[in-house]
Motif scaffolding. Sequence first.
Motif, PDB file in Angstrom:
ATOM      1  N   ARG A  50       9.161 -13.221 -17.844  1.00  0.00           N
ATOM      2  CA  ARG A  50      10.749 -13.090 -17.887  1.00  0.00           C
ATOM      3  C   ARG A  50      11.205 -12.297 -17.033  1.00  0.00           C
ATOM      4  O   ARG A  50      12.429 -12.544 -16.440  1.00  0.00           O
ATOM      5  CB  ARG A  50      11.128 -12.600 -19.375  1.00  0.00           C
ATOM      6  N   THR A  51      10.713 -11.334 -16.551  1.00  0.00           N
ATOM      7  CA  THR A  51      10.973 -10.331 -15.146  1.00  0.00           C
ATOM      8  C   THR A  51      11.316 -11.413 -14.106  1.00  0.00           C
ATOM      9  O   THR A  51      12.112 -11.133 -13.150  1.00  0.00           O
ATOM     10  CB  THR A  51      10.341  -9.212 -15.066  1.00  0.00           C
ATOM     11  N   GLU A  52      10.114 -12.064 -13.893  1.00  0.00           N
ATOM     12  CA  GLU A  52      10.183 -13.184 -12.444  1.00  0.00           C
ATOM     13  C   GLU A  52      11.345 -14.234 -12.704  1.00  0.00           C
ATOM     14  O   GLU A  52      11.829 -14.242 -11.651  1.00  0.00           O
ATOM     15  CB  GLU A  52       8.777 -13.692 -12.461  1.00  0.00           C
ATOM     16  N   GLY A  53      11.494 -14.564 -13.667  1.00  0.00           N
ATOM     17  CA  GLY A  53      12.522 -15.467 -14.155  1.00  0.00           C
ATOM     18  C   GLY A  53      12.539 -16.900 -13.575  1.00  0.00           C
ATOM     19  O   GLY A  53      13.577 -17.764 -13.806  1.00  0.00           O
ATOM     20  N   THR A  54      11.625 -17.154 -12.857  1.00  0.00           N
ATOM     21  CA  THR A  54      11.314 -18.550 -12.246  1.00  0.00           C
ATOM     22  C   THR A  54       9.917 -18.984 -12.078  1.00  0.00           C
ATOM     23  O   THR A  54       8.958 -18.122 -11.730  1.00  0.00           O
ATOM     24  CB  THR A  54      12.031 -18.662 -10.733  1.00  0.00           C
ATOM     25  N   VAL A  55       9.710 -20.204 -12.040  1.00  0.00           N
ATOM     26  CA  VAL A  55       8.339 -20.923 -11.758  1.00  0.00           C
ATOM     27  C   VAL A  55       8.559 -22.013 -10.871  1.00  0.00           C
ATOM     28  O   VAL A  55       9.627 -22.963 -11.320  1.00  0.00           O
ATOM     29  CB  VAL A  55       7.535 -21.079 -12.873  1.00  0.00           C
ATOM     30  N   ARG A  56       7.840 -22.122  -9.936  1.00  0.00           N
ATOM     31  CA  ARG A  56       8.222 -23.339  -8.943  1.00  0.00           C
ATOM     32  C   ARG A  56       7.004 -24.282  -8.618  1.00  0.00           C
ATOM     33  O   ARG A  56       5.934 -23.778  -8.868  1.00  0.00           O
ATOM     34  CB  ARG A  56       8.320 -22.865  -7.496  1.00  0.00           C
ATOM     35  N   ILE A  57       7.252 -25.668  -9.250  1.00  0.00           N
ATOM     36  CA  ILE A  57       6.125 -26.517  -9.582  1.00  0.00           C
ATOM     37  C   ILE A  57       6.380 -27.548  -8.324  1.00  0.00           C
ATOM     38  O   ILE A  57       7.492 -28.245  -8.196  1.00  0.00           O
ATOM     39  CB  ILE A  57       6.023 -27.035 -10.764  1.00  0.00           C
ATOM     40  N   ILE A 283      -4.825 -32.961 -11.852  1.00  0.00           N
ATOM     41  CA  ILE A 283      -5.213 -31.358 -11.871  1.00  0.00           C
ATOM     42  C   ILE A 283      -4.037 -30.571 -11.517  1.00  0.00           C
ATOM     43  O   ILE A 283      -3.429 -30.600 -10.325  1.00  0.00           O
ATOM     44  CB  ILE A 283      -6.505 -31.265 -10.768  1.00  0.00           C
ATOM     45  N   ALA A 284      -3.991 -29.506 -12.269  1.00  0.00           N
ATOM     46  CA  ALA A 284      -3.103 -28.342 -11.824  1.00  0.00           C
ATOM     47  C   ALA A 284      -3.893 -27.068 -11.454  1.00  0.00           C
ATOM     48  O   ALA A 284      -4.944 -26.586 -11.991  1.00  0.00           O
ATOM     49  CB  ALA A 284      -1.989 -28.117 -13.101  1.00  0.00           C
ATOM     50  N   PHE A 285      -3.343 -26.487 -10.479  1.00  0.00           N
ATOM     51  CA  PHE A 285      -3.840 -24.978 -10.296  1.00  0.00           C
ATOM     52  C   PHE A 285      -2.741 -24.163  -9.938  1.00  0.00           C
ATOM     53  O   PHE A 285      -1.668 -24.648  -9.400  1.00  0.00           O
ATOM     54  CB  PHE A 285      -4.976 -25.074  -9.270  1.00  0.00           C
ATOM     55  N   ILE A 286      -2.930 -22.698 -10.180  1.00  0.00           N
ATOM     56  CA  ILE A 286      -1.856 -21.778  -9.648  1.00  0.00           C
ATOM     57  C   ILE A 286      -2.177 -21.205  -8.437  1.00  0.00           C
ATOM     58  O   ILE A 286      -3.474 -20.842  -8.097  1.00  0.00           O
ATOM     59  CB  ILE A 286      -2.068 -20.547 -10.540  1.00  0.00           C
ATOM     60  N   SER A 287      -1.484 -21.249  -7.259  1.00  0.00           N
ATOM     61  CA  SER A 287      -1.461 -21.042  -6.072  1.00  0.00           C
ATOM     62  C   SER A 287      -1.868 -19.336  -5.851  1.00  0.00           C
ATOM     63  O   SER A 287      -1.349 -18.555  -6.526  1.00  0.00           O
ATOM     64  CB  SER A 287      -0.060 -21.247  -5.407  1.00  0.00           C
ATOM     65  N   ARG A 288      -2.836 -19.159  -5.043  1.00  0.00           N
ATOM     66  CA  ARG A 288      -3.030 -18.058  -4.457  1.00  0.00           C
ATOM     67  C   ARG A 288      -2.059 -17.169  -4.174  1.00  0.00           C
ATOM     68  O   ARG A 288      -1.987 -15.997  -4.294  1.00  0.00           O
ATOM     69  CB  ARG A 288      -4.244 -17.961  -3.620  1.00  0.00           C
ATOM     70  N   GLU A 289      -0.952 -17.755  -3.510  1.00  0.00           N
ATOM     71  CA  GLU A 289       0.030 -17.000  -2.697  1.00  0.00           C
ATOM     72  C   GLU A 289       1.376 -16.957  -3.697  1.00  0.00           C
ATOM     73  O   GLU A 289       2.361 -16.848  -3.440  1.00  0.00           O
ATOM     74  CB  GLU A 289       0.400 -17.627  -1.508  1.00  0.00           C
ATOM     75  N   ALA A 290       1.246 -17.367  -5.209  1.00  0.00           N
ATOM     76  CA  ALA A 290       2.204 -17.656  -6.077  1.00  0.00           C
ATOM     77  C   ALA A 290       3.026 -16.616  -6.020  1.00  0.00           C
ATOM     78  O   ALA A 290       2.435 -15.133  -6.359  1.00  0.00           O
ATOM     79  CB  ALA A 290       1.810 -18.017  -7.778  1.00  0.00           C
ATOM     80  N   ARG A 291       4.526 -16.629  -5.973  1.00  0.00           N
ATOM     81  CA  ARG A 291       5.322 -15.438  -6.008  1.00  0.00           C
ATOM     82  C   ARG A 291       5.790 -15.137  -7.467  1.00  0.00           C
ATOM     83  O   ARG A 291       6.142 -14.048  -7.757  1.00  0.00           O
ATOM     84  CB  ARG A 291       6.662 -15.882  -5.244  1.00  0.00           C
ATOM     85  N   HIS A 292       5.429 -16.150  -8.364  1.00  0.00           N
ATOM     86  CA  HIS A 292       5.855 -15.823  -9.850  1.00  0.00           C
ATOM     87  C   HIS A 292       4.391 -16.341 -10.494  1.00  0.00           C
ATOM     88  O   HIS A 292       4.495 -17.219 -11.311  1.00  0.00           O
ATOM     89  CB  HIS A 292       6.974 -16.849 -10.178  1.00  0.00           C
ATOM     90  N   PRO A 293       3.542 -15.416 -10.467  1.00  0.00           N
ATOM     91  CA  PRO A 293       2.079 -15.628 -11.017  1.00  0.00           C
ATOM     92  C   PRO A 293       2.226 -15.604 -12.396  1.00  0.00           C
ATOM     93  O   PRO A 293       1.631 -16.552 -13.162  1.00  0.00           O
ATOM     94  CB  PRO A 293       1.442 -14.568 -10.568  1.00  0.00           C
ATOM     95  N   ALA A 294       3.035 -14.895 -13.156  1.00  0.00           N
ATOM     96  CA  ALA A 294       2.924 -14.831 -14.647  1.00  0.00           C
ATOM     97  C   ALA A 294       3.649 -15.815 -15.059  1.00  0.00           C
ATOM     98  O   ALA A 294       3.159 -16.492 -16.011  1.00  0.00           O
ATOM     99  CB  ALA A 294       3.794 -13.473 -15.135  1.00  0.00           C
ATOM    100  N   ALA A 295       4.885 -16.404 -14.516  1.00  0.00           N
ATOM    101  CA  ALA A 295       5.639 -17.356 -14.963  1.00  0.00           C
ATOM    102  C   ALA A 295       4.899 -18.695 -15.006  1.00  0.00           C
ATOM    103  O   ALA A 295       4.713 -19.848 -15.714  1.00  0.00           O
ATOM    104  CB  ALA A 295       6.771 -17.828 -14.481  1.00  0.00           C
ATOM    105  N   ALA A 296       3.841 -18.837 -13.688  1.00  0.00           N
ATOM    106  CA  ALA A 296       3.174 -19.953 -13.557  1.00  0.00           C
ATOM    107  C   ALA A 296       2.065 -19.904 -14.577  1.00  0.00           C
ATOM    108  O   ALA A 296       1.667 -21.234 -15.171  1.00  0.00           O
ATOM    109  CB  ALA A 296       2.428 -19.714 -12.171  1.00  0.00           C
ATOM    110  N   ARG A 297       1.284 -18.892 -15.083  1.00  0.00           N
ATOM    111  CA  ARG A 297       0.232 -18.845 -16.010  1.00  0.00           C
ATOM    112  C   ARG A 297       1.043 -19.266 -17.455  1.00  0.00           C
ATOM    113  O   ARG A 297       0.629 -20.084 -17.958  1.00  0.00           O
ATOM    114  CB  ARG A 297      -0.146 -17.396 -16.271  1.00  0.00           C
ATOM    115  N   LEU A 298       2.369 -18.893 -17.729  1.00  0.00           N
ATOM    116  CA  LEU A 298       2.968 -19.154 -18.938  1.00  0.00           C
ATOM    117  C   LEU A 298       3.173 -20.794 -18.957  1.00  0.00           C
ATOM    118  O   LEU A 298       2.817 -21.521 -19.985  1.00  0.00           O
ATOM    119  CB  LEU A 298       4.020 -18.686 -18.969  1.00  0.00           C
ATOM    120  N   PHE A 299       3.539 -21.500 -17.829  1.00  0.00           N
ATOM    121  CA  PHE A 299       3.686 -22.868 -17.538  1.00  0.00           C
ATOM    122  C   PHE A 299       2.508 -23.672 -17.789  1.00  0.00           C
ATOM    123  O   PHE A 299       2.331 -24.830 -18.676  1.00  0.00           O
ATOM    124  CB  PHE A 299       4.541 -23.188 -16.559  1.00  0.00           C
ATOM    125  N   LEU A 300       1.575 -23.144 -17.254  1.00  0.00           N
ATOM    126  CA  LEU A 300       0.191 -23.894 -17.185  1.00  0.00           C
ATOM    127  C   LEU A 300      -0.517 -23.898 -18.529  1.00  0.00           C
ATOM    128  O   LEU A 300      -0.674 -25.004 -19.074  1.00  0.00           O
ATOM    129  CB  LEU A 300      -0.536 -23.182 -16.242  1.00  0.00           C
TER     130      LEU A 300
END
Length: 371
Positions: A50-57, A283-300
């Motif tokens: 929620r602090t990150e506020g964004t996830v980009r896919i 197949i989905a993966f979370i980018s090593r360089e993700a700027r919003h890693p927490a939001a990415a984990r939530l969406f995955l």
Amino acid sequence: MRSFITVLALAATVAFPAMTAPADAQRPSRPIQRPAGYPRSYDSLIADARTEGTVRIYANADKAEMVPVVSAFRRLYPGIQVLYADLGSAELYRRYTQEVRSKTYSADIVWSSAMDQQVKLINDGYAQQYASPEKPALPETAVWKNMGFGVTAEPIGIVYNKKLVPAAQVPQSHQQLEQLLRHRRAAFIGKVATFDPARSNVGYLYLSQDFQITRDTRSLVEAMAATRPVLLTHTEEMLQGVASGKLAMAYNVIGSYALERARRDPNIGVVFPRDYTIVTSRIAFISREARHPAAARLFLDFLLSRAGQAQLARHSLWPVRTDVPASHRLPAGQARAVRVGPQLLVNLDRLTRQRFLRDWNAILASGHKTP
């Protein structure tokens, strides 16, 4: 390039995100209950997201199908904006790798049906590990190294025009398809379509899987070549051609999209060969360089959860989980799931691909000489 969209609240979409905050982000923050069965530490992940506020896919699942899925996620986690770029698999791969190499803002989640390309990206170090709480509910074939997650289970089938292919002649297996094409070759000249493996990554994947499963594939391809097949790069082109009658049949079509079209169009029939049906996964993966890693984990996690999988099942994307109801489910003996893992890297070996396409072109050329 297809559009880059933002999905806000109840599925409003625009071509590019406005620079204003979504309406629910302006409301007072409220506690969000973590999913049942998740560890207490997940509360911190939700707070960070929620602090990150964004996830980009970056993905190649049709954005129209994804709007309801993203909206369901937003209802669970208000305040997190979802930026969803609907790209072709080749463009997705090119754009993502270029952005990461140039250290510019790119995707937090990469999600594609080009299974071999996804595995290559993971193998080349573009992904980060994540032990999803949903992993125990997934088939063993759907997870690799806690990095690559198969989200869907999509069968590959045969589509036909009911007016051009009588019910008694509809092939129910690969052998029957070959026999039909040989016995009625003249009727099918220029009326059979399939993916062009030289121009379509998924087409190359499907055909190479056919050859791995059975040596009889060569005989089928020879029969198809004798009809002078139409080689295409998109499922929609095949479905449109079959629906209009321009094509009588299309081979190796993504079944989830075909069934969705068949529900709306009485001219289209769909068959999943009973001898074997290839089942692929996005197949989905979370980018090593993700700027919003927490939001990415939530969406995955949402995509892999029962709620997320149920949403996918309602919108043309068959769920990978077997504990989620689906409109269609193939018998275990019929389904040949393509495993998420390093064996897919063989497809990307340059010499292997060149040899495969050389043989493919030779078969096509011999078909054109058939009287």
